[in-house]
Motif scaffolding. Structure first.
Motif, mmCIF file in Angstrom:
data_model
loop_
_atom_site.group_PDB
_atom_site.id
_atom_site.type_symbol
_atom_site.label_atom_id
_atom_site.label_comp_id
_atom_site.label_asym_id
_atom_site.label_seq_id
_atom_site.Cartn_x
_atom_site.Cartn_y
_atom_site.Cartn_z
ATOM 1 N N ALA A 54 5.929 4.649 8.274
ATOM 2 C CA ALA A 54 5.558 3.823 7.125
ATOM 3 C C ALA A 54 5.318 2.381 7.548
ATOM 4 N N THR A 55 6.119 1.889 8.492
ATOM 5 C CA THR A 55 5.933 0.510 8.976
ATOM 6 C C THR A 55 4.633 0.378 9.752
ATOM 7 N N ILE A 56 4.316 1.381 10.569
ATOM 8 C CA ILE A 56 3.050 1.344 11.307
ATOM 9 C C ILE A 56 1.871 1.338 10.339
ATOM 10 N N ALA A 57 1.956 2.149 9.292
ATOM 11 C CA ALA A 57 0.889 2.169 8.292
ATOM 12 C C ALA A 57 0.777 0.826 7.591
ATOM 13 N N ARG A 58 1.908 0.205 7.339
ATOM 14 C CA ARG A 58 1.900 -1.092 6.671
ATOM 15 C C ARG A 58 1.238 -2.155 7.560
ATOM 16 N N LEU B 80 -2.568 7.535 11.214
ATOM 17 C CA LEU B 80 -1.413 6.725 10.864
ATOM 18 C C LEU B 80 -0.765 7.277 9.626
ATOM 19 N N SER B 81 0.546 7.490 9.694
ATOM 20 C CA SER B 81 1.262 8.083 8.574
ATOM 21 C C SER B 81 1.571 7.052 7.524
ATOM 22 N N GLY B 82 1.504 7.483 6.295
ATOM 23 C CA GLY B 82 1.957 6.639 5.206
ATOM 24 C C GLY B 82 3.405 6.932 4.930
ATOM 25 N N LYS C 117 0.840 -1.193 0.000
ATOM 26 C CA LYS C 117 0.000 0.000 0.000
ATOM 27 C C LYS C 117 0.871 1.238 0.000
ATOM 28 N N SER C 118 0.407 2.256 -0.672
ATOM 29 C CA SER C 118 1.200 3.477 -0.765
ATOM 30 C C SER C 118 1.050 4.361 0.432
#
Length: 983
Positions: A792-796, A346-348, A291-292
């Motif tokens: 980015a990992t948290i968003a993933r 949550l940040s991308g 996911k972006s």
């Protein structure tokens, strides 16, 4: 013309070479001719003028008799020196390579060797080439080798070759060689080390051509990081470029020459340089299926807040990650409880490479412990044994005490750095080699150095032997024996418990770019002197002592620490003895040396290695090592040198600080932490245990020695966790930690990122109150991470968990900025705790609830977790609490079922508890009782044999508790007798 001017013809030897050679010739002349001349002038001929009579043996000894005796001894010493000169001169002139050994002349022969080599350098050809080409099209050293075509020592020949070189370079400046030749400097044999003269004599047919090799290689950095700057100083393992007419040299591509100088071998292909831990790639990374991180991807709304809390507008976009150059402090969980991160969605952000497991560690002041992978593995096994004793004394409703502060940080570093697979390779690989060599009737080789990498284990042996025992492979003409990791899976390594450890004195010097370097203390055949600043010296000695005391590639041993190490005795009390002065240790060392000498004579074996290999007189070969913190006095050093210098391998090793005359090896550690191993040629990043680490380890083991447990908190009533009742709807995500880690989620996850995302998710699952992002960074990324990569990992992970049945995200930020898991995420540990509370709240259904709870247990907590991860467990009570609660529930349910004469149910309860804590002998004893109550004696015998098998093969289990042995004797009185007959 320009090319001709670029070539400078000069003398083949410098003024320093000439001066050194003249001094050597003068010294040899004084020793060979001056000594006998002086003896003849002052004391006359040593040949008696008459035959001795009986009165000569019975008359009183006076000053004149003593002088005559001393004169005779001086003549004998001169004869020994003369033999050394003859042997070394013959070897140098005839090109034998390794000269013969003159008996009892170790130091004398080494001195004469240096003098003879320096003297022979005077006869070098008078001219040589010093190339000065700056154009990259012409490799000057290849041109020298191709043009000279040297066949003898004639200066005229060299002059002609020089002239041809200049002419060829002028006529064809565009030509360059595509191949060249290299030679690898061999390890020392005894006290003898290869020189450029010997290499030139062996490969070029004339030792006086040594200067050609020097000119080809001066200024090149070698695999160990050193640079050749003196023709008289080369080190084992160096790669030397050779002239084109060299024989016995390896032909390689010119394009690979840089790889040989840098790594010792060619590097095929060009892999991308590993990024710093947690640093995103420039411009971000977009991978298929990932996911972006942009708003509205896949039709999902942005994460909101479940359970009636105020939600952000569904159309709000996720904020962009922080600048990638910003570094988030790696705050340890124990120290970051008050850290606060602003709330938000949550940040991308860009998908970046994550968490390099084997990069340079940067986890604060404990990085030295994390870098010492073998030492860390040994310490964790020793710590596990201590905690097993704590479990023996644990009372019902209590857990064992865990570390805090520096001790917890030290354990975290040990968990991150420990490499148990490398320890297994070293231990089993060496034992398998010994077993194979014994079966073939062969003698174990002398191992001067060991290189341990992620792919293989390399032994540098002397003398070279191309016949390596399978599955070992011989490389570099038999100088290196190599064992690959996968080779240990064969049947030959199934049972090596009865094979004595052949090289128990192997210690880690440190690491270089290619892996870890170890050396054998016993191979020194004498004292090892360690020089350098006092603080660094003590850090090296502490690391050596700790690794020796805890390693698995040895059996029984004795380590005497002089002037330090009282705290280390608690780590391995059966191995370590600490004394204040050397005088306290010398009697035991001398007695031990005499025992080994007697064992060698009585057993008929030629060396300690042979005795270990064949397994005869096993206890006689167990080593005794001495490590001193302070430099010995002159008398102590003299006595110690006499004890250590036996002329052959003994089951002993000695490391002393300072400049000690007579030391076999001299090592030096610098203030920057580099260790240079003298004649062995190693220059590595030293393995250190500095003072603060030393104190932290002592505190860690003191805590592990505390037998008073910590009371467990009473289970608190709370909301029923999702999935606690049978028949409920399928959870949106399922996280299982009571056994091998399992994550069942709806979204996709790339395999390359699964390990990192799983650890992050487990950390959140075991902290149901929520976690600040800063604390999460310190736990999951102990080496440090950028804010962009973290977000980015948290968003993933959020995308991986998906959304619950009402469309809410299963991972979200609360209004205080903490990251939490949604209410429909099932966590087996939370379900277990709730079931235990229900069993206490409803006595009528106690057994049912406890049975449901034990059904959740599948193995040890977080079993099969990846090496280098989950170091944060060291500062948590989770491991201790989970084990204690599962054991208590299993014991309670087992007793209740025995009261109801349900032996089979009691057995099942004990087995469930043993899944979590297989080392708990209290559960094993109750399993024995339950099996005995069932009346099945065959199954009872199987349980006893299973327990004994665990003790035999589990490194954390030395022996059974006396209570367990007594119970086995009570339930099966004939078991020991039957087992003995069967054996």
């Amino acid at each position: 013309m320009a090319a001709k001017q670029a070539v400078k013809v000069r003398g083949g030897r410098s003024a320093r070479d000439v001066l050194t050679g003249l001094c050597a010739v003068g010294a040899l002349a004084a020793l060979v001719a001056g000594i006998p001349l002086a003896l003849l002038i002052f004391f006359g001929s040593p040949i008696p003028t008459r035959a001795p009579s009986m009165s000569d043996f019975t008359e009183k000894i006076g000053p004149s008799s003593l002088i005559h005796i001393l004169v005779v001894l001086a003549w004998l010493a001169w004869l020994q020196l003369l033999f050394c000169v003859i042997v070394e001169s013959y070897a140098g002139i005839r090109g034998i390579g390794v000269p013969a050994r003159v008996p009892l002349a170790g130091g004398t022969q080494s001195l004469i060797h240096r003098l003879v080599v320096s003297a022979l350098l005077l006869f070098t050809a008078t001219t040589a080439i010093m190339p000065a080409f700056t154009a990259r099209d012409l490799h000057p050293m290849h041109t020298v080798a191709a043009a000279t075509d040297y066949t003898g020592p004639s200066p005229t020949t060299v002059d002609q070759a020089t002239q041809r070189l200049a002419e060829d370079a002028a006529a064809h400046p565009e030509q360059k060689a595509t191949t060249t030749k290299i030679y690898r400097v061999q390890p020392p044999e005894g006290r003898h080390h290869e020189s450029l003269w010997e290499i030139a004599d062996k490969c070029l047919g004339e030792g006086r051509r040594y200067h050609e090799i020097y000119e080809l290689n001066k200024g090149h950095q070698q695999p160990d990081g050193s640079i050749l700057h003196k023709a008289s100083l080369i080190r084992p393992g160096w790669v030397l470029e050779m002239p084109a007419d060299a024989v016995g040299a390896q032909v390689v591509q010119v394009s690979e020459l840089g790889d040989y100088f840098a790594h010792g071998h060619p590097v095929h292909g060009h892999e991308a340089a590993p990024q710093q831990p947690g640093r995103p790639q420039a411009g971000g990374e977009q991978t298929p299926g990932a996911k972006s991180g942009t708003a509205g991807q896949g039709g999902h709304e942005q994460p909101g807040l479940p359970g009636g809390q105020a939600t952000r507008p569904p159309t709000a976009e996720r904020p962009q990650p922080q600048p990638q150059g910003e570094q988030v402090p790696a705050t340890p969980p124990a120290q970051g409880r008050n850290g606060h991160a602003p709330g938000g969605q949550l940040s991308g952000g860009p998908h970046a490479h994550q968490h390099q497991d084997h990069g340079v560690l940067d986890i604060g002041w404990v990085k030295e412990l994390a870098a010492a992978s073998l030492l860390a593995a040994g310490l964790l096994v020793a710590l596990g044994r201590r905690r097993r004793v704590q479990m023996w004394h644990r009372a019902l409703g209590h857990r064992i005490a865990g570390p805090d502060g520096d001790a917890a940080m030290a354990e975290q570093a040990l968990r991150i750095g420990a490499d148990s697979e490398a320890v297994r390779l070293l231990d089993l690989g060496l034992r398998q080699m010994s077993k194979s060599m014994a079966a073939d009737g062969r003698t174990l080789p002398t191992v001067y150095g060991v290189h341990l990498s992620e792919e293989s284990l390399d032994l540098w042996i002397a003398p070279a032997d191309r016949n390596a025992p399978a599955p070992w492979e011989a490389h570099d003409e038999g100088q290196v024996w190599r064992l690959h990791h996968e080779a240990l899976e064969g049947p030959d390594t199934a049972d090596l418990s009865d094979v004595l450890a052949p090289y128990p004195g192997l210690i880690s010097l440190g690491t270089n770019d290619n892996g870890r370097i170890l050396v054998d203390l016993e191979a020194a055949h004498g004292l090892i002197a360690l020089q350098g600043p006092d603080e660094m010296r003590r850090a090296v000695l502490a690391a050596v002592a700790v690794e020796l005391a805890t390693n698995r590639w040895s059996d029984h041993m004795r380590i005497t620490l002089v002037g330090f190490g009282a705290e280390l005795q608690q780590i391995a009390p059966d191995r370590i003895r600490s004394v204040a002065t050397l005088s306290e240790a010398l009697p035991e060392l001398e007695a031990r040396s005499a025992e080994v000498q007697q064992a060698l004579s009585a057993s008929g074996v030629d060396s300690v290695l042979t005795g270990r290999c064949r397994g005869v007189f096993g206890e006689a070969w167990m080593p005794h090592y001495l490590i001193m913190a302070d430099q010995p006095t002159g008398d102590e050093a003299h006595r110690l040198v006499g004890l250590a210098r036996t002329g052959r391998r003994m089951a002993a090793g000695y490391i002393v600080p300072g400049d000690v005359p007579g030391a076999a090896w001299t090592w030096e550690v610098t203030a920057e932490g580099r260790l240079q191993a003298g004649v062995l040629g190693f220059d590595v990043e030293a393995q250190l245990v500095p003072e603060r680490h030393y104190a932290a380890l002592a505190a860690l083991f003191r805590t592990a020695g505390t037998l008073d447990g910590v009371p467990l908190a009473e289970p608190q009533p709370g909301a029923e966790p999702f999935g606690a009742q049978a028949g409920e709807q399928q959870p949106a995500a399922d996280i299982r930690v009571l056994g091998p880690i399992e994550i069942h989620a709806l979204g996709p996850m790339e395999e390359s990122r699964r390990a990192l995302c799983t650890e992050l998710l487990v950390y959140l699952a075991t902290h149901p109150g929520g976690v600040h992002p800063t604390v999460l960074s310190g736990a999951v990324w102990p080496r440090g991470v950028t804010a962009g990569v973290r977000d980015a990992t948290i968003a993933r992970v959020s995308d991986w968990l998906g959304r619950d049945s009402r469309g809410r995200p299963n991972l979200y930020y609360d209004d205080r900025g903490r990251i939490k898991l949604g209410s429909e995420v099932r966590i087996d540990w939370e379900v277990f705790r709730w079931l235990i509370w229900r069993s206490a709240a409803e006595p009528g259904s106690e057994m049912a609830y406890m049975s449901y709870a034990l059904d959740l247990v599948r193995g040890p907590l977080l079993a099969d977790r990846e090496r280098g991860r989950y170091g944060w467990l060291a500062s948590e009570v989770l491991e201790y609490e989970a084990s204690a609660r599962v054991i208590d529930v299993a014991q309670r349910l087992l007793l209740l079922r025995l009261d109801e004469f349900d032996a089979r149910g009691a057995i099942a309860a004990a087995r469930a508890g043993l899944l979590m804590a297989p080392e708990d002998e209290g559960l094993w004893r109750n399993l024995l009782r339950a099996t005995h109550a069932d009346g099945d004696h065959t199954r009872l015998r199987a349980v006893v044999e299973e327990l004994r098998h665990r003790v035999q093969y589990d490194p954390m289990l030395d022996q059974l508790q006396p209570e367990t042995e007594a119970l086995i004797e009570e339930l099966m009185p004939m078991y020991g007798e039957v087992a003995t007959r069967g054996a």
